[in-house]
Design an enzyme around this catalytic site. Structure first.
Site, short mmCIF file in Angstrom:
data_model
loop_
_atom_site.label_atom_id
_atom_site.label_comp_id
_atom_site.label_asym_id
_atom_site.label_seq_id
_atom_site.Cartn_x
_atom_site.Cartn_y
_atom_site.Cartn_z
CG HIS A 73 -3.14 -0.72 -6.78
ND1 HIS A 73 -3.56 -0.09 -5.63
CD2 HIS A 73 -3.22 -2.05 -6.52
CE1 HIS A 73 -3.89 -1.01 -4.72
NE2 HIS A 73 -3.70 -2.21 -5.26
NE ARG A 127 -4.23 -1.60 0.11
CZ ARG A 127 -4.36 -2.62 -0.73
NH1 ARG A 127 -3.43 -2.87 -1.62
NH2 ARG A 127 -5.45 -3.37 -0.70
#
Ligand SMILES: NC(=O)C1=CN([C@@H]2O[C@H](COP(=O)(O)OP(=O)(O)OC[C@H]3O[C@@H](n4cnc5c(N)ncnc54)[C@H](O)[C@@H]3O)[C@@H](O)[C@H]2O)C=CC1
Ligand SMILES: O=C(O)C(=O)CO
EC number: 1.1.1.79
Length: 313
Positions: free
Chosen positions: A276, A228
């Site tokens: 991502h 993250r």
């Protein structure tokens, strides 16, 4: 058995049909605002609060990804979203470990074979063979050695690199040195040349990749953030790249996504960026896992993959 489904971008029809094939006794429907008809299970990603609120008859909620940080942060604001006693499950691997392995192995080999340096030389039209790196100087450290980190560590060990991992408790992966807890973080970092992050996003791990941590790595180190964005202090990484402590970084996740146009990360020649996608949810494998887990719940067995609300992941 009634199942409700909500995902902001997935093809709902594909999931409804796929789940019905695997669980023919189930009625699966896309949840739409205003639907408060009964449901036994909910499959969600970024669910609207009203989808789950007050549904005390649910037997399970499935997050349609591996990381549950966004749903847990929503729960902090709206605790009524997950009625007491309703278990929350997340996807364990379901095809993501292989994707993470592909990503990590290909990038480690890219750095190890100095393709980053050769790319820079190519920009200057320079034909210049460089000294090879040695595996023994290329220790890889995986932060977060769970379902994904463990598999990534194993795949890199298979390439002959010295590999170590760091997690909350000691792990027993073949050929991998395991460190655990805050007290062993320093030992884990000392001598680590390539740092790969696969920690969950929790209050304990936010901002963990900061100047203090980066300074403990080996010189000319590399950083790969696959977990993250909030784990990494972006300004500290930029400073470590500029000081020469860190040689290169590969980032898949960012504090703000999509990464803003004016971010300095875009322009840095030694930072590689992907949007991502290090590991995405594979519908077929995810549905197989969810169907299996639902059967286990129905049979009063204890399935794996339940999120610990106390640990926050
Ligand atoms: N970039 C992407 O496309 C994707 C990113 N992810 C991220 O990867 C993360 C990891 O996924 P999994 O391996 O399935 O999770 P996991 O829960 O199986 O593993 C987490 C590991 O982190 C360790 N850990 C947790 N808190 C810690 C702490 N405070 N100190 C030390 N170790 C700690 C645990 O002991 C465990 O070994 C997810 O939470 C998600 O954020 C997951 C899928 C795709
Ligand atoms: O499953 C997750 O947690 C993801 O980040 C998917 O991209």
């Amino acid at each position: 058995m009634d199942i409700i489904f909500h995902h902001p971008t997935f093809n709902s029809q594909q999931w409804i049909e796929g789940l019905h094939q695997k669980l023919p006794e189930a009625t699966v429907r896309q949840w739409l605002p205003g639907d408060n008809q009964p449901a036994d299970y909910a499959l969600v990603w970024h669910p609207p609060v009203e989808m789950l609120s007050g549904r005390s008859t649910l037997k399970g909620v499935f997050a349609l990804g591996a990381g549950v940080d966004s749903i847990l942060s929503q729960l902090q604001k709206h605790p009524e979203m997950l009625p007491k006693g309703v278990p929350l499950f997340r996807l364990e691997d379901t095809g993501m470990a292989l994707q993470m392995q592909e990503y990590a192995v290909s990038q480690v080999l890219h750095w190890f074979r100095r393709f980053d340096d050769y790319q820079a030389l190519k920009q200057q039209a320079k034909w210049e063979p460089l000294e090879d790196y040695r595996r023994e100087d290329f220790t890889i450290g995986v932060l977060g050695a769970g379902v994904l980190g463990g598999k990534v560590a194993e795949s890199l060990a298979a390439w002959g690199f010295p590999v170590r991992c760091w997690s909350r408790s000691k792990k027993d992966y073949l050929g991998i040195t395991s460190y655990a807890g805050a007290e062993q973080l320093g030992q884990f970092l000392s001598g680590t040349r390539v740092l790969i992050n696969l920690l969950p996003n929790t209050p304990q791990t936010v901002g963990i990749i900061n100047s203090e941590l980066l300074n403990k790595l080996a010189d000319n180190s590399y950083v790969m953030n696959l977990a993250r964005g909030v784990h990494l202090v972006e300004d500290d990484l930029l400073a470590a790249l500029d000081s020469g402590k860190v040689k290169g970084a590969m980032l898949d996740v960012f504090a703000k996504e999509p990464l803003p146009q004016n971010s300095l990360l875009w322009k840095h020649p030694r930072i590689a960026i992907t949007p991502h996608l290090a590991a995405v949810t594979r519908p077929e494998e995810a549905m197989t896992y969810i169907a299996k887990t639902i059967r286990q719940i129905e049979n009063k067995e204890s399935p794996s993959g339940q999120v610990s609300l106390d640990n926050g992941y």
